[in-house]
Design a protein around this motif. Structure first.
Motif, PDB file in Angstrom:
ATOM      1  N   ALA A 176       0.757  -1.280   0.078  1.00 45.34           N
ATOM      2  CA  ALA A 176      -0.018   0.087  -0.012  1.00 45.34           C
ATOM      3  C   ALA A 176       0.830   1.382  -0.096  1.00 45.34           C
ATOM      4  N   THR A 180       0.128   5.420  -1.371  1.00 43.54           N
ATOM      5  CA  THR A 180       0.573   6.706  -0.449  1.00 43.54           C
ATOM      6  C   THR A 180       1.549   7.563  -1.309  1.00 43.54           C
ATOM      7  N   ASN A 185      -3.451   6.986  -3.229  1.00 42.05           N
ATOM      8  CA  ASN A 185      -4.012   6.582  -1.735  1.00 42.05           C
ATOM      9  C   ASN A 185      -5.195   5.810  -1.849  1.00 42.05           C
ATOM     10  N   ARG A 186      -6.332   5.703  -1.032  1.00 38.23           N
ATOM     11  CA  ARG A 186      -7.587   4.889  -0.913  1.00 38.23           C
ATOM     12  C   ARG A 186      -7.107   3.397  -1.333  1.00 38.23           C
ATOM     13  N   PRO A 187      -6.500   2.898  -0.143  1.00 39.19           N
ATOM     14  CA  PRO A 187      -6.124   1.451  -0.305  1.00 39.19           C
ATOM     15  C   PRO A 187      -7.360   0.398  -0.479  1.00 39.19           C
ATOM     16  N   GLU A 188      -8.433   0.856   0.065  1.00 42.76           N
ATOM     17  CA  GLU A 188      -9.579   0.039   0.070  1.00 42.76           C
ATOM     18  C   GLU A 188     -10.227   0.094  -1.230  1.00 42.76           C
ATOM     19  N   TYR A 189      -9.830   1.150  -2.017  1.00 39.60           N
ATOM     20  CA  TYR A 189     -10.580   1.205  -3.578  1.00 39.60           C
ATOM     21  C   TYR A 189      -9.469   0.326  -4.433  1.00 39.60           C
ATOM     22  N   TYR A 190      -8.310   0.638  -4.201  1.00 41.35           N
ATOM     23  CA  TYR A 190      -7.544  -0.347  -5.037  1.00 41.35           C
ATOM     24  C   TYR A 190      -7.102  -1.643  -5.013  1.00 41.35           C
ATOM     25  N   PHE A 191      -7.227  -1.843  -3.338  1.00 46.54           N
ATOM     26  CA  PHE A 191      -7.179  -3.521  -3.172  1.00 46.54           C
ATOM     27  C   PHE A 191      -8.422  -4.065  -3.467  1.00 46.54           C
ATOM     28  N   GLN A 192      -8.939  -4.028  -4.520  1.00 46.99           N
ATOM     29  CA  GLN A 192     -10.177  -4.672  -5.095  1.00 46.99           C
ATOM     30  C   GLN A 192      -9.795  -5.634  -6.379  1.00 46.99           C
ATOM     31  N   ARG A 195      -9.631  -4.089  -9.635  1.00 46.67           N
ATOM     32  CA  ARG A 195      -8.701  -2.982  -9.858  1.00 46.67           C
ATOM     33  C   ARG A 195      -7.125  -3.548  -9.708  1.00 46.67           C
ATOM     34  N   GLN A 197      -5.430  -5.375  -7.188  1.00 43.52           N
ATOM     35  CA  GLN A 197      -5.092  -6.269  -5.984  1.00 43.52           C
ATOM     36  C   GLN A 197      -4.515  -7.629  -7.003  1.00 43.52           C
TER      37      GLN A 197
END
Length: 491
Positions: A176, A180, A185-192, A195, A197
């Motif tokens: 992550a 940063t 940023n927004r790890p919850e968004y990219y760790f999908q 996307r 992950q």
């Protein structure tokens, strides 16, 4: 069209493998066809500065956002054999590109994430608005991600991205902290999963996957390897992602530069030759034997040129040396190992075979010698475990050096078996192909090739000429890439 290439290599100024040749060769072809091309590269301390003309500072104090602050860069400019290149030089305590190496650092993912961010920042601030951004391999996988998620909101909304994957094996995993650092940023968004992950590690993002998901079109470097990556094991875990995005995926064969690799104009060989003067190839064979202290006898000369590693089928390369001796042939090897164990093994073989008048092992790489080997050898063996495109066999064909290849990747798209290929008429066949990874498969193909040379010399010469007649220049790939660029430009 205005096209910007963003890459970690461009031959001959930065070259670690085939990627550098492709970036240079394709850029040149696109320019020949009347398009404007610029190349953005890192400014490594170990690159070949002697290959750059008109070196000057193009932009000073480029401020690149990084970890909530910024890193200042200077951007230098120069021409690499006619190609306009920009080199990004960050003033950072991390010394991103002052490492005396291109790759192999523990923080490579951070180094190239920064480079990708800086390249986009340079386009934005310098007011460059290309129609197409063409980026390459995992090192620039974040370019389309940042373009779509950040830079399109700041003035780069009309740029379209073609993403070319030269090797699926290296994908650029990261944590992550890269999100940063780059401001995504927004790890919850990219760790999908849909996307960035990683498909198998839920705690990692994957640069290459980002490139696939966010690009307007992505491709690999041969049609058959595209099929292998999609449906077989050579997508290295990305097969399902490719499947989800298959509507924008394809395979475009690499080309080779016939201004460099061409026996009619080759400045590194003592005797130039053409299909009409093919007999002069024998003079190069004599010169090669003299240079490497091989005996002059009427026997076939088989060569291997390339890295010595698992990808290249190193166990079969080793076996080909001894099978050549068994069949009363000569063998020349030119290559360097990527692992200490493989290097030690071949060093041992070099000492063991040193006094054999039919064998020469050259461990390392020598550009000049490689030209002479292509010009002097009768056969070139390419027994790769996987081969996205492969340039060796295409160069061999141009020099009348008959390829003996394993039927994978781009080797399938360029070499057609003289005896068994049913998709091409006999007059278009140009070499020998085997499919398994065992010794007997290689031996069978080598024996067929050696037998033709030995017992049917007129047929062998015909096969050489058929190989020389194939066009593997950048002409056809250039057309294919332009068709892709036109397609995504109007989407």
């Amino acid at each position: 069209m205005y096209i910007v290439q963003i890459a970690s290599e461009c031959a001959p100024v930065i070259k670690a493998g085939g990627l550098g040749d492709v970036v240079y060769g394709l850029s040149r072809e696109l320019e020949i066809r009347g398009h404007a091309v610029e190349i953005i590269l890192p400014k490594y301390d170990c690159m070949r500065y002697d290959q750059i003309w008109g070196w000057h500072e193009a932009y000073r104090d480029l401020s690149v956002p990084w970890y909530g602050a910024s890193i200042t860069c200077d951007v230098f400019c120069g021409w690499v054999h006619g190609r306009l290149c920009f080199f990004i030089d960050p003033h950072s305590e991390d010394f991103f590109f002052n490492r005396r190496t291109y790759y192999g650092c523990d923080d490579d993912n951070m180094r190239f994430a920064f480079f990708s961010k800086a390249a986009l920042e340079f386009l934005l601030i310098a007011n460059k608005r290309p129609d197409i951004i063409h980026c390459h391999d995992w090192q620039t996988g974040l370019v389309p991600v940042m373009l779509f998620e950040i830079y399109k909101h700041h003035g780069l909304e009309f740029q379209r991205v073609c993403y070319t994957i030269h090797n699926f094996k290296h994908q650029g995993p990261a944590g992550a902290e890269v999100l940063t650092a780059t401001g995504l940023n927004r790890p919850e968004y990219y760790f999908q999963y849909d996307r960035l992950q990683d498909n198998f590690n839920p705690f990692a993002i994957n640069f290459m996957k980002g490139g696939i998901v966010y690009s307007n079109y992505f491709n690999t470097v041969s049609p058959h390897h595209a099929w292998e990556a999609h449906y077989g094991e050579f997508g290295y875990g990305l097969g399902h992602t490719i499947h989800l995005h298959q509507d924008k995926f394809g395979g475009i064969l690499n080309g080779i530069d016939y201004d460099v690799w061409n026996p009619q104009v080759d400045r590194f060989i003592p005797h130039k030759f053409t299909p009409e003067t093919l007999e002069d190839k024998q003079k190069n064979k004599k010169a090669l034997r003299e240079r490497l202290l091989l005996q002059h006898e009427d026997k076939p000369l088989i060569a291997y040129i390339g890295r010595l590693d698992d990808q290249k089928g190193v166990h079969l390369v080793h076996h080909a040396i001894y099978h050549s001796l068994l069949r009363n042939c000569q063998f020349v090897l030119l290559g360097s190992a990527t692992e200490a164990g493989i290097n030690n093994h071949f060093q041992h073989e070099k000492v063991f075979l040193n006094d054999n008048p039919d064998i020469h092992l050259e461990l390392g790489f020598n550009e000049e010698l490689s030209h002479l080997i292509y010009a002097g050898a009768d056969f070139i063996v390419v027994p790769s475990n996987f081969e996205p495109c492969g340039l060796t066999q295409m160069i061999g064909l141009k020099y009348g050096t008959v390829p003996i290849v394993r039927g994978v990747g781009g080797l399938v798209n360029t070499v057609f078996d003289r005896d068994y290929d049913e998709t091409h008429p006999p007059e278009e066949r140009n070499g020998y192909v085997f499919y398994q990874t065992d010794y007997s498969a290689l031996e069978s193909a080598m024996d067929r090739a050696i037998g033709l040379w030995r017992y049917y010399p007129e047929e062998f010469e015909k096969l050489q000429l058929q190989g020389m007649a194939h066009d593997y220049s950048w002409n056809n790939p250039g057309e294919d890439y332009l068709a892709v660029f036109e397609l995504i430009r109007h989407k």
